[in-house]
Design a protein around this motif. Structure first.
Motif, PDB file in Angstrom:
ATOM      1  N   ALA A  78      30.611  26.899   1.184  1.00 26.74           N
ATOM      2  CA  ALA A  78      31.691  27.880   1.309  1.00 26.74           C
ATOM      3  C   ALA A  78      32.283  28.265  -0.046  1.00 26.74           C
ATOM      4  CB  ALA A  78      32.787  27.348   2.220  1.00 26.74           C
ATOM      5  N   GLU A  79      32.127  27.399  -1.042  1.00 27.87           N
ATOM      6  CA  GLU A  79      32.691  27.658  -2.364  1.00 27.87           C
ATOM      7  C   GLU A  79      31.633  28.108  -3.370  1.00 27.87           C
ATOM      8  OE1 GLU A  79      34.676  24.052  -3.447  1.00 27.87           O
ATOM      9  OE2 GLU A  79      35.770  23.987  -1.549  1.00 27.87           O
ATOM     10  N   SER A  80      30.389  28.144  -2.959  1.00 21.65           N
ATOM     11  CA  SER A  80      29.303  28.485  -3.876  1.00 21.65           C
ATOM     12  C   SER A  80      29.150  29.992  -4.025  1.00 21.65           C
ATOM     13  CB  SER A  80      27.975  27.920  -3.359  1.00 21.65           C
ATOM     14  OG  SER A  80      28.028  26.528  -3.332  1.00 21.65           O
ATOM     15  N   ASP A  81      28.688  30.381  -5.178  1.00 21.16           N
ATOM     16  CA  ASP A  81      28.418  31.786  -5.455  1.00 21.16           C
ATOM     17  C   ASP A  81      27.245  32.242  -4.585  1.00 21.16           C
ATOM     18  OD1 ASP A  81      27.728  34.249  -6.487  1.00 21.16           O
ATOM     19  OD2 ASP A  81      27.610  33.583  -8.569  1.00 21.16           O
ATOM     20  N   PRO A  82      27.430  33.258  -3.763  1.00 18.37           N
ATOM     21  CA  PRO A  82      26.349  33.722  -2.896  1.00 18.37           C
ATOM     22  C   PRO A  82      25.093  34.135  -3.670  1.00 18.37           C
ATOM     23  CG  PRO A  82      28.410  34.801  -2.300  1.00 18.37           C
ATOM     24  CD  PRO A  82      28.660  34.009  -3.553  1.00 18.37           C
ATOM     25  N   VAL A  83      25.259  34.626  -4.883  1.00 14.24           N
ATOM     26  CA  VAL A  83      24.108  35.049  -5.679  1.00 14.24           C
ATOM     27  C   VAL A  83      23.219  33.853  -6.026  1.00 14.24           C
ATOM     28  CG1 VAL A  83      23.401  36.093  -7.871  1.00 14.24           C
ATOM     29  CG2 VAL A  83      25.307  37.069  -6.584  1.00 14.24           C
ATOM     30  N   VAL A  84      23.833  32.694  -6.264  1.00 10.88           N
ATOM     31  CA  VAL A  84      23.072  31.482  -6.565  1.00 10.88           C
ATOM     32  C   VAL A  84      22.171  31.135  -5.390  1.00 10.88           C
ATOM     33  CG1 VAL A  84      23.277  28.991  -6.964  1.00 10.88           C
ATOM     34  CG2 VAL A  84      24.744  30.583  -8.215  1.00 10.88           C
ATOM     35  N   TRP A  85      22.722  31.160  -4.185  1.00  9.42           N
ATOM     36  CA  TRP A  85      21.932  30.841  -2.993  1.00  9.42           C
ATOM     37  C   TRP A  85      20.890  31.914  -2.722  1.00  9.42           C
ATOM     38  CZ3 TRP A  85      21.264  26.404  -0.760  1.00  9.42           C
ATOM     39  CH2 TRP A  85      22.190  25.402  -1.038  1.00  9.42           C
ATOM     40  N   GLN A  86      21.256  33.148  -2.928  1.00 12.05           N
ATOM     41  CA  GLN A  86      20.314  34.252  -2.726  1.00 12.05           C
ATOM     42  C   GLN A  86      19.118  34.113  -3.669  1.00 12.05           C
ATOM     43  OE1 GLN A  86      21.714  38.268  -3.747  1.00 12.05           O
ATOM     44  NE2 GLN A  86      21.325  38.755  -1.589  1.00 12.05           N
ATOM     45  N   THR A  87      19.380  33.740  -4.907  1.00 12.40           N
ATOM     46  CA  THR A  87      18.303  33.544  -5.883  1.00 12.40           C
ATOM     47  C   THR A  87      17.387  32.401  -5.455  1.00 12.40           C
ATOM     48  OG1 THR A  87      19.708  34.370  -7.663  1.00 12.40           O
ATOM     49  CG2 THR A  87      17.806  33.039  -8.308  1.00 12.40           C
ATOM     50  N   ALA A  88      17.968  31.293  -5.000  1.00 12.24           N
ATOM     51  CA  ALA A  88      17.161  30.154  -4.557  1.00 12.24           C
ATOM     52  C   ALA A  88      16.321  30.515  -3.339  1.00 12.24           C
ATOM     53  CB  ALA A  88      18.058  28.964  -4.251  1.00 12.24           C
ATOM     54  N   LEU A  89      16.916  31.190  -2.375  1.00 10.66           N
ATOM     55  CA  LEU A  89      16.164  31.579  -1.176  1.00 10.66           C
ATOM     56  C   LEU A  89      15.041  32.547  -1.517  1.00 10.66           C
ATOM     57  CD1 LEU A  89      19.045  31.940   1.426  1.00 10.66           C
ATOM     58  CD2 LEU A  89      17.240  30.219   1.380  1.00 10.66           C
ATOM     59  N   ARG A  90      15.329  33.500  -2.366  1.00  4.31           N
ATOM     60  CA  ARG A  90      14.272  34.457  -2.758  1.00  4.31           C
ATOM     61  C   ARG A  90      13.139  33.747  -3.486  1.00  4.31           C
ATOM     62  NH1 ARG A  90      17.792  39.746  -4.111  1.00  4.31           N
ATOM     63  NH2 ARG A  90      17.687  40.558  -1.990  1.00  4.31           N
ATOM     64  N   ALA A  91      13.488  32.834  -4.373  1.00  2.39           N
ATOM     65  CA  ALA A  91      12.445  32.109  -5.107  1.00  2.39           C
ATOM     66  C   ALA A  91      11.599  31.301  -4.140  1.00  2.39           C
ATOM     67  CB  ALA A  91      13.074  31.198  -6.160  1.00  2.39           C
ATOM     68  N   ASN A  92      12.233  30.553  -3.266  1.00  2.00           N
ATOM     69  CA  ASN A  92      11.505  29.643  -2.382  1.00  2.00           C
ATOM     70  C   ASN A  92      10.740  30.368  -1.281  1.00  2.00           C
ATOM     71  OD1 ASN A  92      12.255  27.286  -3.748  1.00  2.00           O
ATOM     72  ND2 ASN A  92      14.229  27.315  -2.756  1.00  2.00           N
ATOM     73  N   LEU A  93      11.310  31.389  -0.698  1.00  5.56           N
ATOM     74  CA  LEU A  93      10.629  32.109   0.381  1.00  5.56           C
ATOM     75  C   LEU A  93       9.727  33.219  -0.163  1.00  5.56           C
ATOM     76  CD1 LEU A  93      13.561  32.337   2.947  1.00  5.56           C
ATOM     77  CD2 LEU A  93      11.657  30.737   2.931  1.00  5.56           C
ATOM     78  N   GLU A  94      10.324  34.127  -0.912  1.00  8.69           N
ATOM     79  CA  GLU A  94       9.542  35.253  -1.426  1.00  8.69           C
ATOM     80  C   GLU A  94       8.560  34.800  -2.504  1.00  8.69           C
ATOM     81  OE1 GLU A  94      12.206  38.393  -2.603  1.00  8.69           O
ATOM     82  OE2 GLU A  94      13.218  38.363  -0.652  1.00  8.69           O
ATOM     83  N   GLY A  95       8.950  33.816  -3.310  1.00  5.90           N
ATOM     84  CA  GLY A  95       8.049  33.312  -4.349  1.00  5.90           C
ATOM     85  C   GLY A  95       6.818  32.651  -3.753  1.00  5.90           C
ATOM     86  N   THR A  96       7.022  31.891  -2.691  1.00  6.82           N
ATOM     87  CA  THR A  96       5.885  31.264  -2.011  1.00  6.82           C
ATOM     88  C   THR A  96       4.989  32.327  -1.387  1.00  6.82           C
ATOM     89  OG1 THR A  96       7.114  29.237  -1.609  1.00  6.82           O
ATOM     90  CG2 THR A  96       5.208  29.651  -0.188  1.00  6.82           C
ATOM     91  N   ALA A  97       5.588  33.309  -0.736  1.00  5.60           N
ATOM     92  CA  ALA A  97       4.801  34.388  -0.133  1.00  5.60           C
ATOM     93  C   ALA A  97       4.037  35.164  -1.210  1.00  5.60           C
ATOM     94  CB  ALA A  97       5.708  35.327   0.656  1.00  5.60           C
ATOM     95  N   ALA A  98       4.656  35.415  -2.339  1.00  2.00           N
ATOM     96  CA  ALA A  98       3.984  36.128  -3.430  1.00  2.00           C
ATOM     97  C   ALA A  98       2.825  35.307  -3.981  1.00  2.00           C
ATOM     98  CB  ALA A  98       4.984  36.454  -4.545  1.00  2.00           C
TER      99      ALA A  98
END
Length: 142
Positions: A78-98
């Protein structure tokens, strides 16, 4: 006679650890190389896959086990920067797919290509916050 393994591993920042694993593979009569790859950069992924195939004359197996922990999200969600989580999710999901997309044509050319996707036990066990220490380097046996 054991089959000779040919491995290309990737790293994002710890070149020293990657070099150590290369030496370990080569000490077991394998052939290995380490190439930089960033899960947040699709061109980096394409370069790494292309280099692996060039070094070894093709690609037979892709083991995708890279992960980008959101270590910069040290507090509660709840206190974390949403961009930090968005970057991690994109790396882990989209990076794996790429990575899979980049490897797919090369694996198909081999006639027997395989893809192994490895996740984390955190998906089953959960974890309170980000890892506090650097993960242990796996022990590789060839």
């Amino acid at each position: 006679m054991r089959p000779r393994v040919r491995v290309t591993l990737t790293y994002v920042s710890d070149e020293e650890a990657a070099s150590s694993i290369v030496k370990e593979v080569e000490s077991g009569e394998g052939s290995a190389a380490a190439v930089p790859m960033d899960l947040t950069d699709h061109s980096s992924i394409e370069r790494a896959v292309s280099e692996a195939a060039s070094r070894h004359g093709g690609l037979d197996v892709l083991v995708a086990n890279a992960v980008r922990w959101p270590t910069d999200a040290a507090g509660p969600l709840a206190e974390s920067d949403p961009v930090v989580w968005q970057t991690a999710l994109r790396a882990n999901l989209e990076g794996t797919a790429a990575t899979v997309r980049a490897a797919w044509p090369l694996l198909a050319q081999s006639g027997h290509g395989r893809i192994v996707l490895i996740s984390t036990g955190v998906t089953r066990q959960g974890r309170a916050g980000p890892p506090r220490t650097r993960p242990r380097r796996p022990v590789w046996r060839v």
